[in-house]
Scaffold this motif. Sequence first.
Motif, PDB file in Angstrom:
ATOM      1  N   GLN A  16       0.860  -1.188   0.000  1.00  0.00           N
ATOM      2  CA  GLN A  16       0.000   0.000   0.000  1.00  0.00           C
ATOM      3  C   GLN A  16       0.896   1.236   0.000  1.00  0.00           C
ATOM      4  O   GLN A  16       1.891   1.279   0.700  1.00  0.00           O
ATOM      5  CB  GLN A  16      -0.844   0.029   1.280  1.00  0.00           C
ATOM      6  CG  GLN A  16      -1.883  -1.070   1.359  1.00  0.00           C
ATOM      7  CD  GLN A  16      -3.052  -0.827   0.426  1.00  0.00           C
ATOM      8  OE1 GLN A  16      -3.439   0.310   0.199  1.00  0.00           O
ATOM      9  NE2 GLN A  16      -3.606  -1.890  -0.116  1.00  0.00           N
ATOM     10  N   LEU A  46      -4.976   8.268   8.848  1.00  0.00           N
ATOM     11  CA  LEU A  46      -4.708   6.827   8.836  1.00  0.00           C
ATOM     12  C   LEU A  46      -4.385   6.394  10.264  1.00  0.00           C
ATOM     13  O   LEU A  46      -3.505   6.950  10.917  1.00  0.00           O
ATOM     14  CB  LEU A  46      -3.507   6.526   7.923  1.00  0.00           C
ATOM     15  CG  LEU A  46      -2.971   5.090   7.965  1.00  0.00           C
ATOM     16  CD1 LEU A  46      -4.002   4.092   7.427  1.00  0.00           C
ATOM     17  CD2 LEU A  46      -1.657   4.979   7.177  1.00  0.00           C
ATOM     18  N   LEU A  48      -3.090   3.185  12.390  1.00  0.00           N
ATOM     19  CA  LEU A  48      -2.386   1.915  12.197  1.00  0.00           C
ATOM     20  C   LEU A  48      -2.367   1.109  13.486  1.00  0.00           C
ATOM     21  O   LEU A  48      -2.127   1.655  14.564  1.00  0.00           O
ATOM     22  CB  LEU A  48      -0.928   2.181  11.766  1.00  0.00           C
ATOM     23  CG  LEU A  48      -0.712   2.767  10.366  1.00  0.00           C
ATOM     24  CD1 LEU A  48       0.741   3.204  10.200  1.00  0.00           C
ATOM     25  CD2 LEU A  48      -1.085   1.744   9.288  1.00  0.00           C
ATOM     26  N   ARG A 171     -14.260   5.913  11.377  1.00  0.00           N
ATOM     27  CA  ARG A 171     -14.398   5.446   9.988  1.00  0.00           C
ATOM     28  C   ARG A 171     -15.556   6.139   9.282  1.00  0.00           C
ATOM     29  O   ARG A 171     -15.473   6.473   8.097  1.00  0.00           O
ATOM     30  CB  ARG A 171     -14.577   3.928   9.953  1.00  0.00           C
ATOM     31  CG  ARG A 171     -13.242   3.190  10.066  1.00  0.00           C
ATOM     32  CD  ARG A 171     -13.389   1.749   9.643  1.00  0.00           C
ATOM     33  NE  ARG A 171     -14.197   1.048  10.630  1.00  0.00           N
ATOM     34  CZ  ARG A 171     -13.727   0.109  11.440  1.00  0.00           C
ATOM     35  NH1 ARG A 171     -12.463  -0.247  11.374  1.00  0.00           N
ATOM     36  NH2 ARG A 171     -14.508  -0.478  12.313  1.00  0.00           N
ATOM     37  N   THR A 176      -9.312   6.031   7.916  1.00  0.00           N
ATOM     38  CA  THR A 176      -8.853   4.715   7.464  1.00  0.00           C
ATOM     39  C   THR A 176      -8.181   4.006   8.627  1.00  0.00           C
ATOM     40  O   THR A 176      -7.250   4.545   9.230  1.00  0.00           O
ATOM     41  CB  THR A 176      -7.828   4.870   6.308  1.00  0.00           C
ATOM     42  OG1 THR A 176      -8.426   5.634   5.264  1.00  0.00           O
ATOM     43  CG2 THR A 176      -7.387   3.507   5.777  1.00  0.00           C
ATOM     44  N   ARG A 178      -6.164   0.566   9.559  1.00  0.00           N
ATOM     45  CA  ARG A 178      -5.497  -0.623   9.020  1.00  0.00           C
ATOM     46  C   ARG A 178      -4.879  -1.396  10.174  1.00  0.00           C
ATOM     47  O   ARG A 178      -3.957  -0.910  10.830  1.00  0.00           O
ATOM     48  CB  ARG A 178      -4.429  -0.226   7.988  1.00  0.00           C
ATOM     49  CG  ARG A 178      -5.044   0.465   6.759  1.00  0.00           C
ATOM     50  CD  ARG A 178      -4.005   0.705   5.676  1.00  0.00           C
ATOM     51  NE  ARG A 178      -3.405  -0.520   5.203  1.00  0.00           N
ATOM     52  CZ  ARG A 178      -3.899  -1.301   4.238  1.00  0.00           C
ATOM     53  NH1 ARG A 178      -5.030  -0.969   3.654  1.00  0.00           N
ATOM     54  NH2 ARG A 178      -3.277  -2.397   3.875  1.00  0.00           N
ATOM     55  N   ASP A 179      -5.423  -2.601  10.429  1.00  0.00           N
ATOM     56  CA  ASP A 179      -4.890  -3.428  11.513  1.00  0.00           C
ATOM     57  C   ASP A 179      -3.996  -4.515  10.938  1.00  0.00           C
ATOM     58  O   ASP A 179      -3.907  -4.698   9.721  1.00  0.00           O
ATOM     59  CB  ASP A 179      -6.022  -3.999  12.378  1.00  0.00           C
ATOM     60  CG  ASP A 179      -6.974  -4.901  11.613  1.00  0.00           C
ATOM     61  OD1 ASP A 179      -6.870  -4.968  10.367  1.00  0.00           O
ATOM     62  OD2 ASP A 179      -7.828  -5.543  12.247  1.00  0.00           O
ATOM     63  N   GLU A 181      -0.844  -4.390  10.872  1.00  0.00           N
ATOM     64  CA  GLU A 181       0.309  -3.748  10.220  1.00  0.00           C
ATOM     65  C   GLU A 181       1.254  -3.215  11.279  1.00  0.00           C
ATOM     66  O   GLU A 181       0.937  -2.263  11.999  1.00  0.00           O
ATOM     67  CB  GLU A 181      -0.137  -2.585   9.319  1.00  0.00           C
ATOM     68  CG  GLU A 181      -0.832  -3.034   8.063  1.00  0.00           C
ATOM     69  CD  GLU A 181      -0.844  -1.959   6.970  1.00  0.00           C
ATOM     70  OE1 GLU A 181       0.098  -1.137   6.911  1.00  0.00           O
ATOM     71  OE2 GLU A 181      -1.809  -1.945   6.193  1.00  0.00           O
ATOM     72  N   THR A 196       5.399   0.179   7.045  1.00  0.00           N
ATOM     73  CA  THR A 196       4.850  -0.929   7.843  1.00  0.00           C
ATOM     74  C   THR A 196       5.107  -2.239   7.117  1.00  0.00           C
ATOM     75  O   THR A 196       5.675  -2.255   6.012  1.00  0.00           O
ATOM     76  CB  THR A 196       3.325  -0.783   8.038  1.00  0.00           C
ATOM     77  OG1 THR A 196       2.671  -1.082   6.783  1.00  0.00           O
ATOM     78  CG2 THR A 196       2.933   0.611   8.503  1.00  0.00           C
ATOM     79  N   TYR A 201       3.536   4.913   3.943  1.00  0.00           N
ATOM     80  CA  TYR A 201       2.550   5.987   4.075  1.00  0.00           C
ATOM     81  C   TYR A 201       3.274   7.282   4.392  1.00  0.00           C
ATOM     82  O   TYR A 201       4.288   7.286   5.104  1.00  0.00           O
ATOM     83  CB  TYR A 201       1.547   5.661   5.197  1.00  0.00           C
ATOM     84  CG  TYR A 201       0.935   4.280   5.065  1.00  0.00           C
ATOM     85  CD1 TYR A 201      -0.093   4.037   4.145  1.00  0.00           C
ATOM     86  CD2 TYR A 201       1.400   3.220   5.834  1.00  0.00           C
ATOM     87  CE1 TYR A 201      -0.645   2.773   4.015  1.00  0.00           C
ATOM     88  CE2 TYR A 201       0.854   1.948   5.711  1.00  0.00           C
ATOM     89  CZ  TYR A 201      -0.164   1.731   4.798  1.00  0.00           C
ATOM     90  OH  TYR A 201      -0.703   0.474   4.663  1.00  0.00           O
TER      91      TYR A 201
END
Length: 400
Positions: A16, A46, A48, A171, A176, A178-179, A181, A196, A201
Amino acid sequence: MGTGMRTDMAAPGQPQQATYDAIVIGAGIQGSFAAYHLAQRHRDTLLLEQFILPHSRGSSHGQSRITRSAYASMPYARMMPDSFRLWQRLEAEASTSLYRQTGLVVLGPAGDPELEGCRRSLGADHVLDATALAQRFPGLRLHAGEVAMWDGTGGVLFADRALRAVQDVFRRHGGTLRDGEKVLRIEPGAVLTVTTTAGVYRAPRLIIAAGAWTGAIVAPLGLRLPLQPLRIDVCYWREKEPGSSSAGRAGPCIMAVGLNQAPHGVYGLPALEYPGLVKVCYHHGSPVDPEERDRVPPGTPRPDVAILSSFISSYLPGLEPRPAVVETCLYTNTPDGDFILDRHPKFSNIVIGAGFSGHGFKLAPVVGKLLCELSLGEEPSHSTAPFAITRFPGVLRAAL
């Protein structure tokens, strides 16, 4: 940037790659609230998380946490009204109940400094005499020279439901999450780069709220924060006669301070996790590597459980003096027990929230707001002076 070298670590397919207004590392309650406030301010954010959600590896899992207005330390006492208000706002946004008001009994030796601090934060009319205490909490036994206070705002926050709610609202506002990671590398700069296990990112601002993992994440950024992860024994106790004790489902929460036999304090609350049991814990634990928390060799002594057994025999005689269930949680403590909420001394677009020392959950809505404000360069809505990194000498290392 040389990120192409790390494709062996990436998830299947292309890594990503994306640019955001802000990145938050750590989707526990503090990082999630920081991300929530950024998204409410229309910042493309984001969030994470190194583990797959939901998980029980950190400090934000389980069903219940105490909330209260009683606080010996004024900075926190001043933040609590704002925190209650923001929890109510989240309840409205998520259309769910996140708090049960039970009241809280604070007890300790008359004249104890922490108890006196709590009395100041509540007001003098909150002291309970023996009759009032017997009405509020018949199962609790006070001893000579001890006093009790009543905090009517005290109660139980539904922890895992709260974490889910704040992430859902985040959300819904375009955030966003993102788990699964893990952060491998942070490259500082006017635009930071975060690499990550699954992507690269970029963002002009970064918030690090990684709980017990924060020390390891900031070390390569030249910071040595005095954070000590502790393994906490979370103990649940059975009533001798089921349904008899007011400490059961409907009973108030309890906080004991200043006791010689439990110098770090004891807290108790109705156990939502195990109906019929009461959750009573010691506010301290054993130093631990967060990666090894659940690898406790059989036969390891648990001195905190012994302290609690003695407390229960003495103060809550309606409970069995041996725990029915023992689970584990993590605290990440600072030397003074106060939070770290500050910009990196060298990189002003990196903000750190850490060291919540076992009393941060109830304050997370305000902590998240302060981290958001620091990150956006705004005047914080509460003074962050008590939470400065520079109060600890020697944290900045030359090596970078």
